[in-house]
Design a protein around this motif. Structure first.
Motif, mmCIF file in Angstrom:
data_model
loop_
_atom_site.group_PDB
_atom_site.id
_atom_site.type_symbol
_atom_site.label_atom_id
_atom_site.label_comp_id
_atom_site.label_asym_id
_atom_site.label_seq_id
_atom_site.Cartn_x
_atom_site.Cartn_y
_atom_site.Cartn_z
ATOM 1 N N THR A 53 -15.440 -30.844 -20.205
ATOM 2 C CA THR A 53 -16.752 -30.879 -20.876
ATOM 3 C C THR A 53 -17.630 -29.778 -20.299
ATOM 4 O OG1 THR A 53 -18.550 -32.285 -21.699
ATOM 5 C CG2 THR A 53 -17.972 -32.570 -19.386
ATOM 6 N N ASN A 54 -18.911 -29.809 -20.665
ATOM 7 C CA ASN A 54 -19.860 -28.810 -20.190
ATOM 8 C C ASN A 54 -21.166 -29.525 -19.851
ATOM 9 O OD1 ASN A 54 -21.918 -26.567 -20.340
ATOM 10 N ND2 ASN A 54 -20.042 -25.430 -20.774
ATOM 11 N N LEU A 55 -21.860 -29.030 -18.829
ATOM 12 C CA LEU A 55 -23.116 -29.678 -18.431
ATOM 13 C C LEU A 55 -24.198 -29.490 -19.490
ATOM 14 C CD1 LEU A 55 -23.277 -28.653 -14.656
ATOM 15 C CD2 LEU A 55 -22.652 -30.888 -15.610
ATOM 16 N N ASP A 56 -24.032 -28.463 -20.304
ATOM 17 C CA ASP A 56 -25.071 -28.083 -21.245
ATOM 18 C C ASP A 56 -24.517 -28.142 -22.675
ATOM 19 O OD1 ASP A 56 -27.404 -27.120 -22.186
ATOM 20 O OD2 ASP A 56 -27.043 -25.040 -21.623
ATOM 21 N N GLU A 95 -17.591 -27.218 -11.049
ATOM 22 C CA GLU A 95 -18.323 -26.496 -12.090
ATOM 23 C C GLU A 95 -18.011 -25.012 -11.980
ATOM 24 O OE1 GLU A 95 -22.581 -27.035 -11.790
ATOM 25 O OE2 GLU A 95 -22.948 -25.381 -13.196
ATOM 26 N N ARG A 96 -17.785 -24.387 -13.106
ATOM 27 C CA ARG A 96 -17.667 -22.920 -13.120
ATOM 28 C C ARG A 96 -18.851 -22.345 -13.893
ATOM 29 N NH1 ARG A 96 -11.220 -22.000 -14.348
ATOM 30 N NH2 ARG A 96 -10.454 -23.435 -12.766
ATOM 31 N N ASP A 97 -18.820 -21.034 -14.195
ATOM 32 C CA ASP A 97 -19.935 -20.383 -14.911
ATOM 33 C C ASP A 97 -20.305 -21.154 -16.173
ATOM 34 O OD1 ASP A 97 -19.793 -18.443 -13.078
ATOM 35 O OD2 ASP A 97 -18.896 -16.919 -14.385
ATOM 36 N N LEU A 373 -16.096 -21.818 -26.555
ATOM 37 C CA LEU A 373 -15.247 -21.907 -25.369
ATOM 38 C C LEU A 373 -16.098 -22.533 -24.259
ATOM 39 C CD1 LEU A 373 -12.423 -20.574 -24.528
ATOM 40 C CD2 LEU A 373 -13.814 -18.858 -23.398
ATOM 41 N N GLY A 374 -15.540 -23.426 -23.461
ATOM 42 C CA GLY A 374 -16.338 -23.938 -22.350
ATOM 43 C C GLY A 374 -16.386 -25.448 -22.257
#
Ligand code: FAD
Length: 392
Positions: A53-56, A95-97, A373-374
């Motif tokens: 998933t993604n934080l944003d 977490e990555r970029d 992507l992300g």
């Protein structure tokens, strides 16, 4: 004839999530999949570490003919819910970029978590099962498979898109949609590398392996990330992102020096280091191989103080505003996602049920919702699967 409450076709991200949620509610669930193991795409995702998933997460991170459709599911089962699920399962992640969350160890952790819960709630998963026929009479779905015949009250299509046929992708979901007269929006490969026109391919071939930060633009859309030159064409995260917005025949514009103003650098060097040749200045910014391909030798050997205004403008344009027309994409063979699919307007955004076909649901990538992507595509699979799981 084996009757069950819910049949889900597709034992991967969306299907497993839906199955677990429905089974938690006491529904008897069977998942059918033609593959020899569940969750193959989960296993291969994120370079083996599943960017789950993604934080944003926001609807603007998704491409769909109906950009509002995904909002409901994404707001009811959010990234925070899935992160909590991962934490409770003691899966280590980082977490990555750009807020992307990956497993520390392996994508297997995510699949194991889902399969453990599927087992805990008595979900039956039947692999190596080909679906031969689906029919609907008297409010009941009949599913004829290579093994058994089933009937069910709710039928969920979680069979994904067309990307990576080698991993078992098929147009199954679109065919079911067609059968029930549900509109399908034209599909194409997304998050996919570009191939080049023969002359560009030949010119750029020797740059294979170079990865640099860049801004890539098509129309009003732009992304800033790494571009990767490959022996087939252009790849890297920035290319995958822009590919989902690119239309065949369009040019893309690439800024190979997104963090520097070459014009300012040259004009200040005219004062501070006028004897320096252009090549020396440029190779401090970009790999020598690339500079040699993009500029002719005479210009590279010219002293900074002797550059004409036109030469400076041309150098600036070459690196900040490189325009190239891709030949195409590598297609479904390597695409991470399929754009288009089952028309959102045919579905309830709350339940994922087909508006005009009670008991039939579409979730995950088969629906016309494609993420950046992300981690955005898995979040869509979790959210849409979770929503359907509350109603099937
Ligand atoms: C190489 C790669 C890496 C990726 N990495 C990421 C990532 O890190 N993060 C991210 O968010 N997204 C990633 N994605 C995208 C993500 O994997 C998908 O969006 C997601 O798996 C979609 O889930 P789904 O359950 O809808 O479909 P899928 O995962 O595609 O599952 C569909 C299931 O249906 C089954 N099926 C298909 N046809 C039939 C049929 N005819 N009969 C029976 N069963 C059938 C398949 O075998 C499969 O198990 C990646 C994709 C690829 C290809």
């Amino acid at each position: 004839m084996n009757h069950t409450d819910v049949i889900i076709i597709g034992a991967s991200a969306a299907g497993l999530m839906c199955a677990i949620e429905a089974a938690k509610r006491g529904r008897k669930v069977i998942i059918l999949d033609h593959a020899n193991r569940a969750g193959k795409k989960i296993l291969m995702s994120g370079g083996g570490r599943c960017n789950f998933t993604n934080l944003d997460i926001d609807s603007s991170n998704y491409i769909s003919n109906n950009p509002h459709f995904c909002k409901s599911a994404l707001s009811r089962y959010t990234q925070w819910h899935f992160i909590e699920y991962v934490q409770k399962s003691n899966i280590a992640y980082h977490e990555r970029d750009h807020g992307q969350l990956f497993c520390d160890n392996s994508s297997k952790d995510i699949l194991k978590m889902l399969l453990a819960d599927a087992e805990k709630y008595n979900v039956s998963i039947l692999l190596n099962t080909t679906i031969d026929k689906i029919s609907y009479t008297n409010n009941v779905y009949r599913v004829t498979t290579s093994k058994e015949k089933f009937t069910c009250d709710s039928l969920v299509i979680a069979s994904g898109g067309l990307s990576i046929p080698k991993m078992g992708a098929t147009p199954f979901g679109y065919k079911v949609a067609e059968q029930f007269k549900i509109n399908i929006l034209a599909t194409s490969a997304g998050l996919v590398p570009f191939t080049l026109q023969p002359e560009d391919k030949q010119r750029l071939e020797s740059l294979s392996g170079i990865a640099i930060s860049s801004i890539v633009k098509t129309g009003k859309i732009e992304f800033k990330e790494n571009i990767l030159f490959t022996h087939r064409g252009l790849s890297g995260p920035v290319i995958l992102q822009i590919s989902s917005y690119w239309k065949p025949g369009d040019k893309i514009t690439i800024n190979l020096l997104p963090d520097v103003s070459l014009f300012e650098l040259i004009t200040s060097s005219i004062k501070s280091n006028p004897e320096q040749i252009l090549k020396t200045l440029l190779t401090q910014l970009l790999p020598k191989r690339l500079i040699n391909i993009f500029f002719d030798v005479t210009l590279l050997e010219t002293k900074i103080k002797s550059l004409s205004k036109t030469q400076i403008e041309s150098a600036v344009n070459t690196l900040h505003n490189w325009s190239i027309k891709p030949n195409g994409t590598e297609g479904y063979r390597t695409a991470e996602v399929t754009l288009g699919g089952v028309d959102c307007n045919a579905l309830s955004s709350k339940t994922m049920e087909v508006n005009d076909q009670p008991g039939l649901y579409f979730i995950g990538e088969v629906v016309d919702v494609s993420g950046w992507l992300g981690g955005y595509n898995f979040q869509w699979a979790w959210s849409s699967g979770w929503c359907a799981g509350q109603y099937v």
